[in-house]
Write a protein that holds these residues in place. Structure first.
Motif, PDB file in Angstrom:
ATOM      1  N   ILE A 292       0.823  -1.209   0.000  1.00  0.00           N
ATOM      2  CA  ILE A 292       0.000   0.000   0.000  1.00  0.00           C
ATOM      3  C   ILE A 292       0.858   1.261   0.000  1.00  0.00           C
ATOM      4  CG2 ILE A 292      -1.999  -1.092   1.060  1.00  0.00           C
ATOM      5  CD1 ILE A 292      -1.050  -0.094   3.764  1.00  0.00           C
ATOM      6  N   GLY A 293       2.149   1.114  -0.182  1.00  0.00           N
ATOM      7  CA  GLY A 293       3.033   2.270  -0.258  1.00  0.00           C
ATOM      8  C   GLY A 293       4.386   1.857  -0.795  1.00  0.00           C
ATOM      9  N   ALA A 294       4.890   2.608  -1.762  1.00  0.00           N
ATOM     10  CA  ALA A 294       6.219   2.360  -2.329  1.00  0.00           C
ATOM     11  C   ALA A 294       6.780   3.709  -2.740  1.00  0.00           C
ATOM     12  CB  ALA A 294       6.137   1.412  -3.524  1.00  0.00           C
ATOM     13  N   LEU A 295       7.773   4.165  -2.005  1.00  0.00           N
ATOM     14  CA  LEU A 295       8.248   5.540  -2.171  1.00  0.00           C
ATOM     15  C   LEU A 295       9.763   5.562  -2.277  1.00  0.00           C
ATOM     16  CD1 LEU A 295       7.287   8.552  -2.163  1.00  0.00           C
ATOM     17  CD2 LEU A 295       7.776   8.546   0.280  1.00  0.00           C
ATOM     18  N   ASN A 296      10.271   6.304  -3.255  1.00  0.00           N
ATOM     19  CA  ASN A 296      11.711   6.526  -3.384  1.00  0.00           C
ATOM     20  C   ASN A 296      12.121   7.686  -2.485  1.00  0.00           C
ATOM     21  OD1 ASN A 296      14.368   6.211  -4.837  1.00  0.00           O
ATOM     22  ND2 ASN A 296      13.895   8.332  -5.365  1.00  0.00           N
ATOM     23  N   ILE A 297      13.219   7.494  -1.746  1.00  0.00           N
ATOM     24  CA  ILE A 297      13.719   8.516  -0.821  1.00  0.00           C
ATOM     25  C   ILE A 297      15.070   8.997  -1.330  1.00  0.00           C
ATOM     26  CG2 ILE A 297      14.232   9.076   1.570  1.00  0.00           C
ATOM     27  CD1 ILE A 297      11.398   8.112   1.223  1.00  0.00           C
ATOM     28  N   PRO A 298      15.161  10.164  -1.974  1.00  0.00           N
ATOM     29  CA  PRO A 298      16.465  10.661  -2.435  1.00  0.00           C
ATOM     30  C   PRO A 298      17.412  10.886  -1.254  1.00  0.00           C
ATOM     31  CG  PRO A 298      14.653  11.890  -3.443  1.00  0.00           C
ATOM     32  CD  PRO A 298      14.057  11.063  -2.344  1.00  0.00           C
ATOM     33  N   GLY A 299      18.680  10.615  -1.484  1.00  0.00           N
ATOM     34  CA  GLY A 299      19.654  10.766  -0.425  1.00  0.00           C
ATOM     35  C   GLY A 299      19.722   9.529   0.458  1.00  0.00           C
ATOM     36  N   ASN A 300      20.353   9.675   1.592  1.00  0.00           N
ATOM     37  CA  ASN A 300      20.534   8.561   2.521  1.00  0.00           C
ATOM     38  C   ASN A 300      20.059   8.985   3.903  1.00  0.00           C
ATOM     39  OD1 ASN A 300      21.282   6.164   3.711  1.00  0.00           O
ATOM     40  ND2 ASN A 300      23.480   6.545   3.615  1.00  0.00           N
ATOM     41  N   ASP A 301      18.759   9.275   4.019  1.00  0.00           N
ATOM     42  CA  ASP A 301      18.191   9.734   5.275  1.00  0.00           C
ATOM     43  C   ASP A 301      18.099   8.598   6.292  1.00  0.00           C
ATOM     44  OD1 ASP A 301      17.927  12.234   4.226  1.00  0.00           O
ATOM     45  OD2 ASP A 301      15.818  12.023   3.696  1.00  0.00           O
ATOM     46  N   TYR A 302      18.060   8.976   7.545  1.00  0.00           N
ATOM     47  CA  TYR A 302      17.776   8.033   8.627  1.00  0.00           C
ATOM     48  C   TYR A 302      16.379   7.459   8.426  1.00  0.00           C
ATOM     49  CZ  TYR A 302      16.350   6.732  13.385  1.00  0.00           C
ATOM     50  OH  TYR A 302      15.857   6.078  14.486  1.00  0.00           O
ATOM     51  N   ASP A 303      16.230   6.161   8.673  1.00  0.00           N
ATOM     52  CA  ASP A 303      14.961   5.492   8.377  1.00  0.00           C
ATOM     53  C   ASP A 303      13.776   6.153   9.074  1.00  0.00           C
ATOM     54  OD1 ASP A 303      16.250   3.733   6.777  1.00  0.00           O
ATOM     55  OD2 ASP A 303      16.066   1.984   8.082  1.00  0.00           O
ATOM     56  N   GLY A 304      13.984   6.613  10.305  1.00  0.00           N
ATOM     57  CA  GLY A 304      12.873   7.242  11.013  1.00  0.00           C
ATOM     58  C   GLY A 304      12.370   8.505  10.342  1.00  0.00           C
ATOM     59  N   HIS A 305      13.237   9.184   9.584  1.00  0.00           N
ATOM     60  CA  HIS A 305      12.825  10.413   8.918  1.00  0.00           C
ATOM     61  C   HIS A 305      12.033  10.147   7.638  1.00  0.00           C
ATOM     62  CE1 HIS A 305      16.506  12.507  10.964  1.00  0.00           C
ATOM     63  NE2 HIS A 305      15.512  12.303  11.786  1.00  0.00           N
ATOM     64  N   SER A 384      15.664  -4.997  -8.242  1.00  0.00           N
ATOM     65  CA  SER A 384      17.040  -5.272  -7.855  1.00  0.00           C
ATOM     66  C   SER A 384      18.019  -4.335  -8.548  1.00  0.00           C
ATOM     67  CB  SER A 384      17.397  -6.723  -8.171  1.00  0.00           C
ATOM     68  OG  SER A 384      17.283  -6.965  -9.561  1.00  0.00           O
ATOM     69  N   ARG A 385      17.741  -3.969  -9.796  1.00  0.00           N
ATOM     70  CA  ARG A 385      18.626  -3.063 -10.536  1.00  0.00           C
ATOM     71  C   ARG A 385      17.766  -2.111 -11.358  1.00  0.00           C
ATOM     72  NH1 ARG A 385      23.988  -2.514 -11.605  1.00  0.00           N
ATOM     73  NH2 ARG A 385      24.381  -4.274 -10.240  1.00  0.00           N
ATOM     74  N   ASN A 386      17.939  -0.832 -11.113  1.00  0.00           N
ATOM     75  CA  ASN A 386      17.120   0.181 -11.765  1.00  0.00           C
ATOM     76  C   ASN A 386      17.826   0.700 -13.014  1.00  0.00           C
ATOM     77  OD1 ASN A 386      15.343   2.217 -12.399  1.00  0.00           O
ATOM     78  ND2 ASN A 386      16.086   3.615 -10.841  1.00  0.00           N
ATOM     79  N   PHE A 387      17.158   0.554 -14.167  1.00  0.00           N
ATOM     80  CA  PHE A 387      17.720   0.990 -15.444  1.00  0.00           C
ATOM     81  C   PHE A 387      17.171   2.346 -15.882  1.00  0.00           C
ATOM     82  CE2 PHE A 387      18.185  -3.567 -15.326  1.00  0.00           C
ATOM     83  CZ  PHE A 387      19.413  -3.800 -15.912  1.00  0.00           C
ATOM     84  N   TYR A 388      16.255   2.937 -15.117  1.00  0.00           N
ATOM     85  CA  TYR A 388      15.659   4.210 -15.508  1.00  0.00           C
ATOM     86  C   TYR A 388      16.559   5.379 -15.103  1.00  0.00           C
ATOM     87  CZ  TYR A 388      11.418   1.427 -16.102  1.00  0.00           C
ATOM     88  OH  TYR A 388      10.491   0.481 -16.500  1.00  0.00           O
ATOM     89  N   LYS A 389      16.435   6.476 -15.805  1.00  0.00           N
ATOM     90  CA  LYS A 389      17.344   7.607 -15.663  1.00  0.00           C
ATOM     91  C   LYS A 389      16.941   8.524 -14.515  1.00  0.00           C
ATOM     92  CE  LYS A 389      20.568  10.521 -17.178  1.00  0.00           C
ATOM     93  NZ  LYS A 389      22.001  10.223 -17.096  1.00  0.00           N
ATOM     94  N   GLY A 390      17.910   8.900 -13.690  1.00  0.00           N
ATOM     95  CA  GLY A 390      17.743   9.967 -12.715  1.00  0.00           C
ATOM     96  C   GLY A 390      16.846   9.613 -11.533  1.00  0.00           C
ATOM     97  N   ILE A 391      16.593  10.639 -10.690  1.00  0.00           N
ATOM     98  CA  ILE A 391      15.723  10.476  -9.524  1.00  0.00           C
ATOM     99  C   ILE A 391      14.298  10.156  -9.962  1.00  0.00           C
ATOM    100  CG2 ILE A 391      14.752  11.658  -7.522  1.00  0.00           C
ATOM    101  CD1 ILE A 391      17.334  13.187  -7.246  1.00  0.00           C
ATOM    102  N   LYS A 392      13.865  10.761 -11.057  1.00  0.00           N
ATOM    103  CA  LYS A 392      12.536  10.466 -11.589  1.00  0.00           C
ATOM    104  C   LYS A 392      12.413   8.993 -11.950  1.00  0.00           C
ATOM    105  CE  LYS A 392       9.415  12.023 -15.263  1.00  0.00           C
ATOM    106  NZ  LYS A 392       9.278  12.926 -16.429  1.00  0.00           N
ATOM    107  N   GLY A 393      13.460   8.441 -12.527  1.00  0.00           N
ATOM    108  CA  GLY A 393      13.449   7.021 -12.854  1.00  0.00           C
ATOM    109  C   GLY A 393      13.415   6.146 -11.613  1.00  0.00           C
ATOM    110  N   ASP A 394      14.092   6.572 -10.532  1.00  0.00           N
ATOM    111  CA  ASP A 394      14.038   5.822  -9.276  1.00  0.00           C
ATOM    112  C   ASP A 394      12.609   5.748  -8.753  1.00  0.00           C
ATOM    113  OD1 ASP A 394      16.782   5.640  -9.455  1.00  0.00           O
ATOM    114  OD2 ASP A 394      17.140   7.351  -8.135  1.00  0.00           O
ATOM    115  N   THR A 395      11.909   6.875  -8.789  1.00  0.00           N
ATOM    116  CA  THR A 395      10.529   6.922  -8.294  1.00  0.00           C
ATOM    117  C   THR A 395       9.613   6.051  -9.138  1.00  0.00           C
ATOM    118  OG1 THR A 395      10.930   9.192  -7.527  1.00  0.00           O
ATOM    119  CG2 THR A 395       8.643   8.485  -7.724  1.00  0.00           C
ATOM    120  N   ILE A 396       9.769   6.113 -10.456  1.00  0.00           N
ATOM    121  CA  ILE A 396       8.911   5.341 -11.355  1.00  0.00           C
ATOM    122  C   ILE A 396       9.145   3.844 -11.174  1.00  0.00           C
ATOM    123  CG2 ILE A 396       8.574   4.780 -13.798  1.00  0.00           C
ATOM    124  CD1 ILE A 396       8.904   7.744 -14.421  1.00  0.00           C
TER     125      ILE A 396
END
Length: 444
Positions: A292-305, A384-396
């Motif tokens: 019910i949720g799948a979100l890309n988090i740019p950077g390397n934030d602490y999990d609680g954040h 396992s391996r993301n072939f899409y371009k950029g942060i937008k590709g990570d989210t997609i």
């Protein structure tokens, strides 16, 4: 420009369409009839100009290809090729008759993903949750983070410096600039010195060659800065300078020239100490296992954040607020987020009742079930391996993988129900065949 709507009426009296030819018990056939395709057509219509340009491919076709790609774990090229061979793929995409040619070029899927953006992909994920019905609206969920690795080579300074040299030579050739020296023969000799660096006799030689390669990269970058116009290739040259300046202990380092947003993440794995990609948050219902949720988090934030953004997305997708969320110790410090209680493993208070302790134990036990879910997302649905371009590709990529797993869950349920029905009918038939026929017995 949008294409004309497809005529879904009877096409011929002599030749039936795909709807009549295919089995209506096939999971893809059932899934095609359950998805609300008009939702995508109405929502994505705004991305097309009316009565201008060449007619585009049908929206349902492009959305279906994106779904099939991640459901079947295929590349853009493979899903387009297999579409021309698979009648169920064609029916799922809205086809009326079998077509023995590819529906579009593989590159059109790239353009379509960029056209609808992350908001459009989130709509597909929302529809996959709706397909699962009430299972997607439980009050308890498990949340965890993982890493989707980017499609880059394992980064080393020497690799980056050699790529800078290669790109500088390419820019010079493109702009017609004559370099003072190309260093092609020098780099070949240095490459020989850089091999077998782990041998005790070759370590010093390899380090000296690494330093020389970096020096050559710096020379070429400065020469291009002198000879190119002020604004020409400024972004690329600034990126090269940043790579050449970075030290071993620096933060926010560049690990790839074509994917500069990649970060280095350590999740404490024995077999893989560092992973290079982006962090993603996955939210799964505890009993049914619907994502019910799948979100890309740019950077390397602490999990609680990451909990605020993850629960905001979950509420946006389901229209439902979770009562409790179970997480691991990486989320320590968060007690409540957006009206949802956050439970982290710890020693139980003596004030808790036995009933409450048992419920919490059950929740933490179920929380472990999110780990194989993440494993299947990576192994079966291209996380396992993301072939899409950029942060937008990570989210997609992460949202398409989650949507594909939700669709696959319902397909498996329909398949299991059909097999159970067939098995029950076989049992009934076998029992009736072995039952003795007393009507033919003669009584004396």
């Amino acid at each position: 420009m949008l294409n004309k709507p497809i005529n879904t009426g009877q096409l011929s009296f002599l030749q039936p369409g795909l709807k009549e030819q295919l089995s209506n018990k096939h999971p893809l056939y059932l899934l095609a009839d359950q998805i609300n395709w008009s939702l995508f057509e109405e929502s994505f219509r705004k991305h097309y100009k009316e009565d201008f340009g060449r007619p585009a491919k049908p929206i349902r076709l492009m959305v279906a290809l994106l779904m099939l790609k991640h459901i079947r774990n295929l590349s853009d090229e493979s899903v387009v090729e297999q579409w021309s061979e698979n009648a169920y793929y064609q029916y799922f995409s809205g086809g009326q008759t079998f077509t023995a040619k590819e529906p579009c070029e593989a590159s059109e899927l790239v353009h379509f993903r960029n056209r609808i953006g992350a908001a459009g992909i989130e709509l597909i994920l929302k529809e996959s949750i709706r397909i699962n019905g009430k299972d997607g609206k439980e009050d308890r969920a498990s949340i965890d983070t993982t890493v989707q690795e980017k499609n880059i080579t394992y980064p080393t300074d020497s690799k980056l410096h050699r790529k800078i040299i290669k790109k500088c030579v390419s820019i010079a050739q493109k702009e017609g600039i004559v370099l003072r020296q190309s260093y092609s023969r020098t780099l070949k000799k240095l490459g020989i010195d850089q091999r077998f660096r782990n041998h005790p006799k070759n370590g010093a030689k390899a380090r000296k060659a690494d330093k020389k390669v970096k020096t050559i990269a710096g020379r070429l970058v400065r020469e291009l800065q002198r000879k190119l116009p002020a604004e020409s290739f400024s972004d690329e040259l600034d990126l090269f300078q940043r790579v050449l300046r970075q030290k071993r202990q620096d933060s926010n380092k560049i690990y790839s020239l074509h994917e500069p947003d990649v970060v280095c993440i350590s999740k404490g794995k024995e077999h893989k100490k560092y992973e290079f990609g982006s962090k993603v948050s996955i939210t799964v219902t505890q009993n049914s296992g619907v994502i019910i949720g799948a979100l890309n988090i740019p950077g390397n934030d602490y999990d609680g954040h990451t909990l605020d953004a993850a629960l905001e997305q979950q509420q946006r997708l389901t229209g439902h607020t979770l009562k409790e969320a179970f997480v691991d110790r990486g989320y320590r410090g968060r007690k409540e987020v957006h009206g949802t209680l956050i439970h982290t493993p710890k020693t139980f208070s003596s004030k808790l009742t036995s009933y409450r302790k048992n419920k919490l134990k059950e929740g933490f036990s179920n929380r472990a079930g999110i780990e194989p879910k993440i494993g299947h997302l990576k192994a079966d649905h291209r996380l396992s391996r993301n072939f899409y371009k950029g942060i937008k590709g990570d989210t997609i990529n992460v949202m398409l993988a989650a949507a594909a797993m939700n669709f696959k869950r319902m397909m498996n349920i329909w398949k299991d129900n059909l097999l159970a029905l067939i098995f029950r009918l076989i049992q009934i038939f076998t029992a009736s065949a072995t039952r003795p026929n007393y009507s033919s017995v003669i009584v004396y």
